[in-house]
Design an enzyme around this catalytic site. Structure first.
Site, PDB file in Angstrom:
ATOM      1  N   LYS A 178       0.835  -1.210   0.000  1.00  0.00           N
ATOM      2  CA  LYS A 178       0.000   0.000   0.000  1.00  0.00           C
ATOM      3  C   LYS A 178       0.873   1.265   0.000  1.00  0.00           C
ATOM      4  CE  LYS A 178      -2.035  -1.193   3.877  1.00  0.00           C
ATOM      5  NZ  LYS A 178      -1.453  -2.516   4.208  1.00  0.00           N
ATOM      6  N   ARG A 211      -9.246   0.629   8.476  1.00  0.00           N
ATOM      7  CA  ARG A 211      -8.842  -0.750   8.768  1.00  0.00           C
ATOM      8  C   ARG A 211      -9.928  -1.494   9.523  1.00  0.00           C
ATOM      9  NH1 ARG A 211      -3.036   0.316   8.236  1.00  0.00           N
ATOM     10  NH2 ARG A 211      -1.840  -1.615   8.267  1.00  0.00           N
ATOM     11  N   ARG A 218      11.973  -6.139   5.284  1.00  0.00           N
ATOM     12  CA  ARG A 218      11.874  -4.687   5.393  1.00  0.00           C
ATOM     13  C   ARG A 218      12.615  -4.148   6.614  1.00  0.00           C
ATOM     14  NH1 ARG A 218       5.959  -2.016   5.513  1.00  0.00           N
ATOM     15  NH2 ARG A 218       5.876  -3.236   7.423  1.00  0.00           N
ATOM     16  N   ARG A 231      11.508  -3.120   9.696  1.00  0.00           N
ATOM     17  CA  ARG A 231      10.949  -2.083  10.560  1.00  0.00           C
ATOM     18  C   ARG A 231      10.766  -2.668  11.969  1.00  0.00           C
ATOM     19  NH1 ARG A 231       5.751   0.229   7.792  1.00  0.00           N
ATOM     20  NH2 ARG A 231       4.693  -1.063   9.338  1.00  0.00           N
ATOM     21  N   ARG A 254      -0.332  -9.404  12.992  1.00  0.00           N
ATOM     22  CA  ARG A 254      -0.891  -8.391  12.075  1.00  0.00           C
ATOM     23  C   ARG A 254      -1.702  -9.049  10.965  1.00  0.00           C
ATOM     24  NH1 ARG A 254       4.475  -5.543  10.748  1.00  0.00           N
ATOM     25  NH2 ARG A 254       3.309  -4.395   9.174  1.00  0.00           N
TER      26      ARG A 254
HETATM   27  P1  B4P Z   1       4.721  -1.609   2.113  1.00  0.00           P
HETATM   28  O1  B4P Z   1       4.315  -0.844   0.899  1.00  0.00           O
HETATM   29  O2  B4P Z   1       5.495  -0.831   3.129  1.00  0.00           O
HETATM   30  O3  B4P Z   1       3.484  -2.292   2.843  1.00  0.00           O
HETATM   31  P2  B4P Z   1       2.166  -1.720   3.494  1.00  0.00           P
HETATM   32  O4  B4P Z   1       1.061  -2.528   2.902  1.00  0.00           O
HETATM   33  O5  B4P Z   1       2.043  -0.229   3.333  1.00  0.00           O
HETATM   34  O6  B4P Z   1       2.480  -2.024   5.051  1.00  0.00           O
HETATM   35  P3  B4P Z   1       1.781  -2.050   6.459  1.00  0.00           P
HETATM   36  O7  B4P Z   1       0.330  -2.469   6.332  1.00  0.00           O
HETATM   37  O8  B4P Z   1       2.667  -2.912   7.283  1.00  0.00           O
HETATM   38  O9  B4P Z   1       1.943  -0.619   7.078  1.00  0.00           O
HETATM   39  P4  B4P Z   1       1.108   0.501   7.819  1.00  0.00           P
HETATM   40  O10 B4P Z   1       2.073   1.615   7.934  1.00  0.00           O
HETATM   41  O11 B4P Z   1      -0.183   0.798   7.120  1.00  0.00           O
HETATM   42  O12 B4P Z   1       5.545  -2.868   1.617  1.00  0.00           O
HETATM   43  C1  B4P Z   1       6.202  -3.745   2.501  1.00  0.00           C
HETATM   44  C2  B4P Z   1       7.566  -4.174   1.958  1.00  0.00           C
HETATM   45  O13 B4P Z   1       7.409  -4.884   0.734  1.00  0.00           O
HETATM   46  C3  B4P Z   1       8.515  -3.008   1.646  1.00  0.00           C
HETATM   47  O14 B4P Z   1       9.805  -3.373   2.051  1.00  0.00           O
HETATM   48  C4  B4P Z   1       8.453  -2.864   0.127  1.00  0.00           C
HETATM   49  O15 B4P Z   1       9.645  -2.358  -0.419  1.00  0.00           O
HETATM   50  C5  B4P Z   1       8.197  -4.307  -0.294  1.00  0.00           C
HETATM   51  N1  B4P Z   1       7.416  -4.418  -1.524  1.00  0.00           N
HETATM   52  C6  B4P Z   1       6.277  -3.737  -1.816  1.00  0.00           C
HETATM   53  N2  B4P Z   1       5.808  -4.094  -3.023  1.00  0.00           N
HETATM   54  C7  B4P Z   1       6.671  -5.059  -3.491  1.00  0.00           C
HETATM   55  C8  B4P Z   1       6.706  -5.851  -4.703  1.00  0.00           C
HETATM   56  N3  B4P Z   1       5.771  -5.716  -5.668  1.00  0.00           N
HETATM   57  N4  B4P Z   1       7.713  -6.757  -4.839  1.00  0.00           N
HETATM   58  C9  B4P Z   1       8.644  -6.896  -3.869  1.00  0.00           C
HETATM   59  N5  B4P Z   1       8.680  -6.163  -2.724  1.00  0.00           N
HETATM   60  C10 B4P Z   1       7.694  -5.269  -2.530  1.00  0.00           C
HETATM   61  O16 B4P Z   1       0.704  -0.023   9.292  1.00  0.00           O
HETATM   62  C11 B4P Z   1       1.608  -0.204  10.377  1.00  0.00           C
HETATM   63  C12 B4P Z   1       0.863  -0.334  11.721  1.00  0.00           C
HETATM   64  O17 B4P Z   1       0.240   0.931  12.081  1.00  0.00           O
HETATM   65  C13 B4P Z   1      -0.307  -1.321  11.780  1.00  0.00           C
HETATM   66  O18 B4P Z   1       0.123  -2.646  12.056  1.00  0.00           O
HETATM   67  C14 B4P Z   1      -1.160  -0.733  12.949  1.00  0.00           C
HETATM   68  O19 B4P Z   1      -0.656  -1.104  14.209  1.00  0.00           O
HETATM   69  C15 B4P Z   1      -1.000   0.766  12.779  1.00  0.00           C
HETATM   70  N6  B4P Z   1      -2.085   1.373  11.981  1.00  0.00           N
HETATM   71  C16 B4P Z   1      -1.931   1.973  10.757  1.00  0.00           C
HETATM   72  N7  B4P Z   1      -3.124   2.406  10.292  1.00  0.00           N
HETATM   73  C17 B4P Z   1      -4.057   2.058  11.232  1.00  0.00           C
HETATM   74  C18 B4P Z   1      -5.476   2.213  11.305  1.00  0.00           C
HETATM   75  N8  B4P Z   1      -6.173   2.794  10.305  1.00  0.00           N
HETATM   76  N9  B4P Z   1      -6.115   1.732  12.391  1.00  0.00           N
HETATM   77  C19 B4P Z   1      -5.456   1.169  13.398  1.00  0.00           C
HETATM   78  N10 B4P Z   1      -4.101   0.984  13.401  1.00  0.00           N
HETATM   79  C20 B4P Z   1      -3.397   1.429  12.327  1.00  0.00           C
END
Ligand code: B4P
Length: 182
Positions: A13, A84, A123, A125, A136
């Site tokens: 995302k 979410r 990643r 983090r 998660r």
């Molecule tokens: P990302 O792009 O970073 O993944 P994401 O889906 O955005 O991550 P996530 O759901 O963990 O994060 P969020 O900050 O929303 O990709 C992950 C990795 O894969 C990266 O290293 C990237 O380079 C790699 N990658 C991507 N695409 C690729 C491809 N095509 N091929 C190969 N590699 C690839 O959430 C973090 C935390 O915040 C949650 O767990 C929760 O605790 C909290 N939170 C956030 N929003 C919330 C909400 N609305 N309500 C409640 N809690 C919330």
């Protein structure tokens, strides 16, 4: 236009948001980024959120809805990682309606579990260790996946298989957005 990116942790995302916002002139609203900024600033909110995020849970609806409410403008937005929960989705519909706006499209990034694990473990983090990731993914299934049906009932879901490269996935998303001509 207002777009939502729905998908499991690691589905890309955040990665795809960065590639889409400039092309379509959207404001990027990532609740994950906002929460990490609060943690970095050691704010009260950040301190409360950190232990929840480190355990792989969801921060309270009230907190994240409040963060989004403060940042809504008249400009179209890309909602990344929000909503979410169903309660967050209902609150977002209400906030947008008050501005005479609505969600136009929900892009569901669909990626297999093994690939999600590989990406998140790579990643590095703070919340990317195996136990936290398993939690998660479980939280995603119970709390967030029901949003796919929520938006499907409104005829807004477009599923993109996101197992391929970053570029392949971007091309699929832009093809959908260009077809919608929003
Ligand atoms: P990302 O792009 O970073 O993944 P994401 O889906 O955005 O991550 P996530 O759901 O963990 O994060 P969020 O900050 O929303 O990709 C992950 C990795 O894969 C990266 O290293 C990237 O380079 C790699 N990658 C991507 N695409 C690729 C491809 N095509 N091929 C190969 N590699 C690839 O959430 C973090 C935390 O915040 C949650 O767990 C929760 O605790 C909290 N939170 C956030 N929003 C919330 C909400 N609305 N309500 C409640 N809690 C919330």
């Amino acid at each position: 236009m207002n777009i939502i990116f729905l998908g499991a942790p690691g589905s890309g995302k955040g990665t795809q948001s960065e590639r889409i916002i400039d092309k379509y002139g959207l404001v990027h609203l990532s609740t994950g980024d906002m929460l990490r900024a609060e943690i970095a600033a050691a704010s009260e909110l950040g301190l409360a959120a950190k232990s929840i995020m480190d355990a792989g849970g969801l921060v309270s609806d009230e907190i994240v809805i409040g963060m989004i409410e403060k940042r809504l403008t008249e400009k179209g937005a890309l909602f990344d990682g929000f909503p979410r929960t169903i309660a967050q989705a209902e609150a977002l519909d209400k906030l947008l309606a008050e501005k005479g706006q609505k969600i136009d499209c929900a892009i569901h990034l669909d990626v297999g579990k093994d690939e999600l694990m590989n990406r998140l473990l790579g990643r590095g983090r703070a919340d990317d260790n195996e136990a936290t990731i398993a939690n998660r993914l479980a939280v995603y299934q119970t709390q967030t996946a029901p949003l796919i049906d929520f938006y499907r009932a409104q005829g807004k879901v477009h599923t993109v298989v996101g197992n391929g490269t970053i570029e392949e996935t971007s091309a699929k998303i832009t093809a959908i957005l260009d077809t919608l001509k929003l």
